[in-house]
Design a protein around this motif. Structure first.
Motif, PDB file in Angstrom:
ATOM      1  N   MET A  41      18.384 -52.851 -16.714  1.00 28.02           N
ATOM      2  CA  MET A  41      19.085 -53.011 -18.001  1.00 28.02           C
ATOM      3  C   MET A  41      19.971 -51.811 -18.266  1.00 28.02           C
ATOM      4  SD  MET A  41      18.054 -55.135 -20.867  1.00 28.02           S
ATOM      5  CE  MET A  41      17.146 -54.082 -21.985  1.00 28.02           C
ATOM      6  N   LYS A  96      14.727 -58.136 -14.771  1.00 30.31           N
ATOM      7  CA  LYS A  96      15.829 -57.267 -15.209  1.00 30.31           C
ATOM      8  C   LYS A  96      17.167 -57.968 -15.033  1.00 30.31           C
ATOM      9  CE  LYS A  96      13.926 -52.677 -14.813  1.00 30.31           C
ATOM     10  NZ  LYS A  96      13.630 -52.124 -16.006  1.00 30.31           N
ATOM     11  N   ARG A 107      19.698 -58.828 -18.019  1.00 27.18           N
ATOM     12  CA  ARG A 107      21.059 -58.264 -18.051  1.00 27.18           C
ATOM     13  C   ARG A 107      22.066 -59.393 -18.269  1.00 27.18           C
ATOM     14  NH1 ARG A 107      21.490 -55.668 -13.225  1.00 27.18           N
ATOM     15  NH2 ARG A 107      20.395 -53.866 -14.060  1.00 27.18           N
TER      16      ARG A 107
END
Lengths: 309, 441
Positions: free
Chosen positions: A1, B28, B32
């Motif tokens: 992220m 992840k 994202r």
């Protein structure tokens, strides 16, 4: 992220103040060729929060990054200037003549289109006031026969600005109103005819057909008309503006954009993406409800305003 | 509405769905992508960040443990968080025990207050609550005319006073009029204003303090971008709003404003405006909307809508008959007519799981087609409707002529009907409702 901005950045702080934080902290790092991921992402966010949209933001950020890496921007002032000129440059690329197209053989026909509540009628009132101040004979045409009160609203603006008024019947055929208006304006020796159309969501196929018909009928009456077809965009709108502009311009050729309600807290950053999507210049900014609250668009001033204001 | 957002979100998760094991990296990646999706949908930054942090936290456990269906669990987490982001559960209007309940509508210029006021009045009236509209927009030219016209169309009384610009006086008089007429609800339509316009905001505060509205609803454009948070906060800080109505949700806006506004104010979204017609105001159901975004489909809404439109007795009769003797063309027509009552096919299809905007474009349903089908069936004799097998070439030609449609269309309809018969056979014994294929080209 990716790293995301933590709380504490008040949204009321000016965009430039916040860009400055980034710039002061990291331009030196950038200039040395080291790109700190966090700072670039923060710059991204700042632009995204001004509704520039993801693709435009990524492109602008990349360019700033490149300039910084090459050492072209080092100081705070340079950083600002670079970003401003990138924004202004984007708006000046392609079609960017902000002047209204005037027909050599009057009347000039202007059609105003947009979604519901964008501010079409108010814009027409203000444009009429502006043209009247320039000494032109103006006729405004209420081809919004759908929304209750729309015809009266335009009539009031006509009275206020000393423009001639032609209105259809509520529920009448907008195309025939436009058709008759062209004839009336020609015989009464008008310089400019401004046609107000009903607000419509671009996703309604039948209403987009209706719009095509209005324009087609005008062209039938005068092959070189409309001389301007202006799409009015609400300045508070987000990414949907691009879809709107694309669909409207696929239905009728758009010659210019008008961005309204930019006197609030909205930045209107989306106009860059809209301009790039349909290659039409921004011509006016609406900055209030009074007759005088209309500004001719200036890319540099807009870039300054959107980043500093 | 929310179509594009749901399309993209489901794209992100369809990649993950079939997987038995999710790595940290998978999660992840998914998150994202989700971030980008939310930002492009105009969800505010702050909220996007908070949302993803919460999902990430809850998802942390999934990767570690080998659960049965980790991807499904991740979807569930996202669904729950989205629901929370939209306001947990449905909240309706709060009515005062002593009528009239006063509802004040506020918002920016062009957000749709006047239209919404009329829609709301129509809705309340239909619920058995006599409602009065008060034209408290004394600034926009013809705003009063607009409200009066709408009121007349809907047969809802409108209080207006063109002799004064004193909004407090107008509001007071309107409410008093409502009280005398024993109205249950009075809706105040105020002028559009920027939340940073102190003078104009002060006017709203004066109205609020004078009439103590039971509900102060912010009417906000569903297409609003990042400014949605500032607008909502501005109105909430100045007035203390009690809820939100999102308008123009029938377009293809990704609907991020809904998420942003609730996130910023924690005030429930009570209704959404979904069209230009007076009845195009729907209740907002956060959990259903979250399902819609994730393309789990909005079956609950569909069923409710169906219940409203279907004549239960007739449906039961039909069912009985179908079980006993199978379907004939008359039933086909009846079924089509009932479906027509549900409204445009697009609206219905949207509620089905897995149907997105792209598929809808392919459907391209033609409202006239229903009329044509009707004309064709009505051009048949009773005998033909009952036993379509007897329809031969010359009968086809006669039916086509009678209906004013080409023979090919008659053939097509008969083909569809055969398909439907087959499906009904398969479906007997608790099958699921489905539409005959080819019905929507």
């Amino acid at each position: 992220m990716p790293l995301l901005r933590k709380a504490g950045d008040s949204p009321r702080r000016s965009l430039w103040q916040r860009i400055k934080d980034v710039a002061l902290a990291d331009v030196t790092v950038l200039a040395r060729g080291g790109v700190k991921a966090g700072s670039i992402e923060r710059l991204e966010e700042i632009l995204l929060e001004a509704d520039f949209g993801v693709p435009v933001t990524l492109r602008l950020v990349d360019e700033v990054k490149r300039l910084a890496t090459r050492g072209d921007v080092k100081t705070e002032a340079e950083f600002l200037k670079a970003l401003q000129s990138l924004v202004a440059g984007s708006l000046r690329a392609g079609k960017s003549d902000t002047a209204l197209v005037m027909s050599g053989q009057p009347p000039t026909v202007i059609v105003v289109i947009g979604v519901n509540g964008a501010g079409k009628t108010t814009f027409i009132g203000k444009l009429s006031a502006r043209l009247r101040r320039e000494g032109k004979k103006v006729m405004v045409v209420a081809a919004d026969t759908f929304r209750a009160g729309a015809i009266d609203q335009l009539r009031v603006w006509a009275e206020r600005t000393g423009a001639e008024f032609i209105g259809g019947q509520p529920g009448g055929d907008p195309a025939s109103v436009a058709f008759d208006a062209i004839d009336a304006a020609t015989s009464r020796g008008m310089d400019v005819v401004i046609v107000d159309t009903a607000g419509r969501l671009h996703t309604s196929d039948s209403l987009m057909d209706e719009l095509r018909k209005v324009v087609r009928v005008i062209t039938r009456r005068r092959p070189d008309a409309p001389h301007e077809t202006l799409l009015v965009l609400d300045g508070t709108i987000g990414q949907n503006a691009v879809a709107q502009a694309r669909t409207f311009s696929a239905a009728v050729p758009i010659s210019g954009l008008v961005v309204t309600k930019v006197d609030g807290t909205a930045k209107g950053g989306i106009v860059v993406a809209v301009h790039e999507a349909i290659d039409a210049p921004v011509k006016f900014l609406g900055t209030g409800e009074q007759a005088g609250d209309l500004e001719a668009f200036d890319a540099d001033a807009f870039a300054r305003e959107v980043l500093e204001g | 509405m929310f179509d594009e957002l749901s399309e993209k979100v489901s794209g992100v998760f369809s990649k993950l769905r079939g997987r038995g094991v999710l790595s940290d990296a998978d999660i992840k990646d998914g998150l994202r992508e989700m971030r980008r999706v939310l930002l492009e949908a105009d969800v505010s930054f702050q909220l996007t960040r908070e949302f993803l942090e919460r999902v990430e936290q809850k998802a942390a456990g999934i990767a570690a443990i080998r659960t049965v269906a980790p991807a499904q669990q991740l979807v569930k987490i996202v669904h729950d968080e989205l629901t929370a982001m939209l306001g947990e559960k449905r909240e309706g209007l709060v009515f005062n025990s002593v009528p009239p309940t006063v509802v004040m509508l506020v918002g920016l210029q062009g957000s749709g207050k006047t239209t919404t006021a009329a829609k709301l009045a129509r809705r309340l009236k239909a619920e058995g609550r006599p409602t009065r509209l008060v034209a408290a927009d004394v600034y926009r030219p013809a705003a009063i005319d607009q409200l009066e016209t709408l009121g007349a169309q809907l047969e809802v009384p409108v209080h207006a006073d063109r002799t004064t610009k004193d909004v407090v006086k107008i509001a007071r008089a309107g409410i008093e009029e409502g009280r005398r007429a024993r109205d249950r609800v009075v809706v105040l339509d105020t002028a559009g204003r920027l939340q940073i316009d102190e003078q104009m905001m002060a006017e709203l505060v004066r109205v609020r303090d004078a009439v103590h509205p039971d509900e102060i609803l912010l009417v906000a454009d569903g297409m609003t971008g990042q400014d949605a948070v500032r607008i909502a906060q501005g109105f909430n800080d100045a007035l203390g709003i009690t809820g939100v109505i999102l308008t123009k949700m029938d377009g293809d806006a990704r609907g991020g404003a809904a998420l942003s506004i609730y996130g910023a104010t924690k005030k429930p979204i009570k209704y959404i405006g979904v069209g230009e017609k007076a009845d195009a105001l729907e209740e907002f159901h956060p959990e259903r909307m979250a399902g819609r975004i994730l393309q789990m489909g909005d079956i609950v809404s569909l069923v409710e809508k169906a219940q409203e439109a279907f004549d239960a007795a007739e449906a039961k009769k039909l069912e009985k008959k179908v079980r006993k003797e199978g379907v004939d063309l008359q039933d086909f027509l009846t079924a089509m007519k009932q479906m027509q009552k549900l409204g445009p096919l697009e609206g219905l299809l949207k509620m089905l799981p897995g149907v997105n905007a792209k598929m809808l474009k392919q459907v391209n349903s033609d409202p006239k087609r229903m009329k044509h089908v009707e004309a064709i069936v009505l051009s048949m004799t009773a005998q033909e409707r009952k036993t379509p097998g007897i329809i031969n070439g010359s009968r086809r030609a006669r039916i086509a002529k009678g209906a004013g449609r080409p023979i090919s269309e008659v053939n097509k309809l008969l083909d569809q009907f055969r398909e439907m018969q087959k499906m009904m056979k398969k479906a007997t014994g608790g099958g699921r409702m489905s539409l005959p294929p080819g019905l929507m080209r």
